[in-house]
Design an enzyme around this catalytic site. Structure first.
Site, PDB file in Angstrom:
ATOM      1  N   ASP A  47       0.864  -1.176   0.000  1.00  0.00           N
ATOM      2  CA  ASP A  47       0.000   0.000   0.000  1.00  0.00           C
ATOM      3  C   ASP A  47       0.905   1.231   0.000  1.00  0.00           C
ATOM      4  OD1 ASP A  47      -2.194   1.716   0.320  1.00  0.00           O
ATOM      5  OD2 ASP A  47      -2.199   1.483   2.500  1.00  0.00           O
ATOM      6  N   ASP A  69      -2.200  -0.727   5.647  1.00  0.00           N
ATOM      7  CA  ASP A  69      -2.451  -0.231   7.008  1.00  0.00           C
ATOM      8  C   ASP A  69      -3.907  -0.341   7.429  1.00  0.00           C
ATOM      9  OD1 ASP A  69      -3.252   1.841   5.216  1.00  0.00           O
ATOM     10  OD2 ASP A  69      -3.069   3.317   6.815  1.00  0.00           O
TER      11      ASP A  69
END
Length: 204
Positions: free
Chosen positions: A10, A175
């Site tokens: 990410d 996350d």
């Protein structure tokens, strides 16, 4: 990491730190109160952030809608500067690590992001030691280009097919726990770091 051949990262919250409060403060300094609530909930019952991140509206349309919703005569530069304030920088050790990992793994970026943030990141985060974003990853997948967002399973299926990889050999760092659970449902191995965590130990 036994058996892992592919790494998917990410961007926000993993590679770059995020400071959403700075974005809110920046808009407040421009005279816009409750910017998050206005933009998230007031655009034809749709989230304006999501429309931008899925590429369903252009950067120009986003700026025009921000002006309309906030009822402020903001110019493009003011809007972009406030919007970018949530991006808090990339630690150099992460960029060095990504370069090293690409030598050992098939590395990819999969991000829910928008054209304003990504163009800024390309110029200010990945222009490092003469490198550019494409030097850090074999493939870059951005929500606004794919018209898909995590945790929609279709975005993971697209990445698996496009990169010609299998879930069991793939490790995904994001996350957001919801995004990781969606990937796990397809057989992808995942890790969810804490805010500002140094996750580099995973590869030592």
């Amino acid at each position: 990491m036994d058996g892992i051949k592919n790494l998917i990262f990410d961007f926000g919250g993993v590679i770059i730190n995020i400071a959403r409060s700075r974005c809110v403060e920046a808009f407040e300094q421009l005279g816009v109160a409750d910017v998050g609530e206005k933009i998230s909930n007031s655009y034809k019952s749709k989230n304006l952030f999501k429309l931008l991140e899925t590429g369903l509206i252009s950067a120009g349309e986003f700026r025009d809608d921000v002006r309309h919703l906030t009822e402020q005569p903001l110019d493009d530069q003011q809007i972009d500067a406030a919007w970018i304030k949530m991006l808090d920088g990339v630690a150099s050790y992460k960029l060095d690590l990504l370069l090293e990992l690409r030598k050992r793994y098939n590395t990819m970026l999969l991000s829910n992001t928008n054209i304003i943030h990504w163009e800024w990141a390309e110029k200010n985060c990945f222009s490092y030691k003469g490198y550019q974003a494409s030097d850090f990853f074999n493939n870059i997948y951005l929500s606004y280009e794919l018209h898909l967002q995590k945790p929609d399973p279709e975005i993971y299926k697209y990445v698996l097919k496009d990169a010609a990889i299998i879930p069991e050999e793939t490790f995904f760092i994001d996350d957001t726990a919801l995004n990781c659970r969606a990937a796990e449902a397809l057989g992808i191995h995942t890790y969810t770091p804490d805010p500002r965590e140094d996750w580099s130990y995973l590869f030592k």
